[in-house]
Write a protein that holds these residues in place. Sequence first.
Motif, mmCIF file in Angstrom:
data_model
loop_
_atom_site.group_PDB
_atom_site.id
_atom_site.type_symbol
_atom_site.label_atom_id
_atom_site.label_comp_id
_atom_site.label_asym_id
_atom_site.label_seq_id
_atom_site.Cartn_x
_atom_site.Cartn_y
_atom_site.Cartn_z
ATOM 1 N N UNK A 21 -7.185 -13.691 3.302
ATOM 2 C CA UNK A 21 -8.539 -14.212 3.142
ATOM 3 C C UNK A 21 -9.035 -13.703 1.796
ATOM 4 N N UNK A 22 -9.905 -14.449 1.165
ATOM 5 C CA UNK A 22 -10.379 -14.008 -0.145
ATOM 6 C C UNK A 22 -11.901 -14.011 -0.175
ATOM 7 N N UNK A 23 -12.440 -13.202 -1.075
ATOM 8 C CA UNK A 23 -13.885 -13.139 -1.283
ATOM 9 C C UNK A 23 -14.131 -12.888 -2.762
ATOM 10 N N UNK A 24 -15.347 -13.149 -3.210
ATOM 11 C CA UNK A 24 -15.628 -13.011 -4.631
ATOM 12 C C UNK A 24 -16.529 -11.832 -4.956
ATOM 13 N N UNK A 25 -17.146 -11.193 -3.972
ATOM 14 C CA UNK A 25 -18.061 -10.086 -4.246
ATOM 15 C C UNK A 25 -17.746 -8.936 -3.307
ATOM 16 N N UNK A 26 -18.274 -7.758 -3.645
ATOM 17 C CA UNK A 26 -18.090 -6.603 -2.778
ATOM 18 C C UNK A 26 -17.251 -5.540 -3.442
ATOM 19 N N UNK A 27 -16.887 -4.529 -2.660
ATOM 20 C CA UNK A 27 -16.063 -3.415 -3.113
ATOM 21 C C UNK A 27 -14.641 -3.640 -2.634
ATOM 22 N N UNK A 28 -13.685 -3.616 -3.553
ATOM 23 C CA UNK A 28 -12.285 -3.828 -3.202
ATOM 24 C C UNK A 28 -11.541 -2.508 -3.257
ATOM 25 N N UNK A 29 -10.826 -2.194 -2.168
ATOM 26 C CA UNK A 29 -10.079 -0.951 -2.045
ATOM 27 C C UNK A 29 -8.672 -1.284 -1.577
ATOM 28 N N UNK A 30 -7.670 -0.640 -2.181
ATOM 29 C CA UNK A 30 -6.276 -0.850 -1.797
ATOM 30 C C UNK A 30 -5.791 0.373 -1.034
ATOM 31 N N UNK A 31 -5.186 0.116 0.126
ATOM 32 C CA UNK A 31 -4.659 1.185 0.983
ATOM 33 C C UNK A 31 -3.151 1.049 1.119
ATOM 34 N N UNK A 32 -2.466 2.188 1.208
ATOM 35 C CA UNK A 32 -1.045 2.206 1.538
ATOM 36 C C UNK A 32 -0.931 2.220 3.055
ATOM 37 N N UNK A 33 -0.127 1.292 3.591
ATOM 38 C CA UNK A 33 0.040 1.190 5.036
ATOM 39 C C UNK A 33 1.533 1.107 5.336
ATOM 40 N N UNK A 34 2.013 1.955 6.239
ATOM 41 C CA UNK A 34 3.425 1.912 6.607
ATOM 42 C C UNK A 34 3.602 1.240 7.958
ATOM 43 N N UNK A 35 4.811 0.695 8.157
ATOM 44 C CA UNK A 35 5.148 0.060 9.424
ATOM 45 C C UNK A 35 5.045 -1.450 9.413
ATOM 46 N N UNK A 36 4.628 -2.050 8.299
ATOM 47 C CA UNK A 36 4.479 -3.510 8.207
ATOM 48 C C UNK A 36 5.780 -4.104 7.666
ATOM 49 N N UNK A 37 6.340 -5.083 8.394
ATOM 50 C CA UNK A 37 7.590 -5.678 7.924
ATOM 51 C C UNK A 37 7.668 -7.193 8.045
ATOM 52 N N UNK A 38 6.729 -7.806 8.752
ATOM 53 C CA UNK A 38 6.884 -9.242 9.005
ATOM 54 C C UNK A 38 5.541 -9.970 9.000
ATOM 55 N N UNK A 39 5.610 -11.257 9.130
ATOM 56 C CA UNK A 39 4.410 -12.090 9.145
ATOM 57 C C UNK A 39 3.473 -11.756 10.298
ATOM 58 N N UNK A 40 4.026 -11.361 11.428
ATOM 59 C CA UNK A 40 3.173 -10.987 12.561
ATOM 60 C C UNK A 40 2.384 -9.729 12.234
ATOM 61 N N UNK A 41 3.033 -8.773 11.556
ATOM 62 C CA UNK A 41 2.332 -7.550 11.120
ATOM 63 C C UNK A 41 1.160 -7.938 10.216
ATOM 64 N N UNK A 42 1.438 -8.826 9.286
ATOM 65 C CA UNK A 42 0.427 -9.282 8.332
ATOM 66 C C UNK A 42 -0.749 -9.936 9.054
ATOM 67 N N UNK A 43 -0.436 -10.822 9.989
ATOM 68 C CA UNK A 43 -1.483 -11.519 10.735
ATOM 69 C C UNK A 43 -2.294 -10.558 11.597
ATOM 70 N N UNK A 44 -1.612 -9.601 12.232
ATOM 71 C CA UNK A 44 -2.298 -8.624 13.088
ATOM 72 C C UNK A 44 -3.279 -7.784 12.284
ATOM 73 N N UNK A 45 -2.816 -7.243 11.160
ATOM 74 C CA UNK A 45 -3.701 -6.404 10.350
ATOM 75 C C UNK A 45 -4.837 -7.204 9.735
#
Length: 96
Positions: A21-45
Amino acid sequence: MSCCTPDGSCSTGTGTGTGTATATAGTTTVYNVSGMTCGHCKATLTKEIGAVDGVLAVDVDLEAGQVTVTTADEPDDALLAKVVDDAGYELAGRAA
């Protein structure tokens, strides 16, 4: 608990989907997350983090092991860590 098996394969057989999902305003923060390997992981998070009050957008990068979160105000790192952990993954802190 993560949908992925110990060897990194998806146990659900779910398709990859974009999970972005995308947005144009706000505060953007990048986090390191372990345990993600597939499209289902991506959709869940994307779904779980996106449901947090104040979250405007979520972008999960499986290859980099990172989740970019855009929030209306400064993000609540502890709350986001709990949401990620409850979903079966580990938020390892902000990316450098």
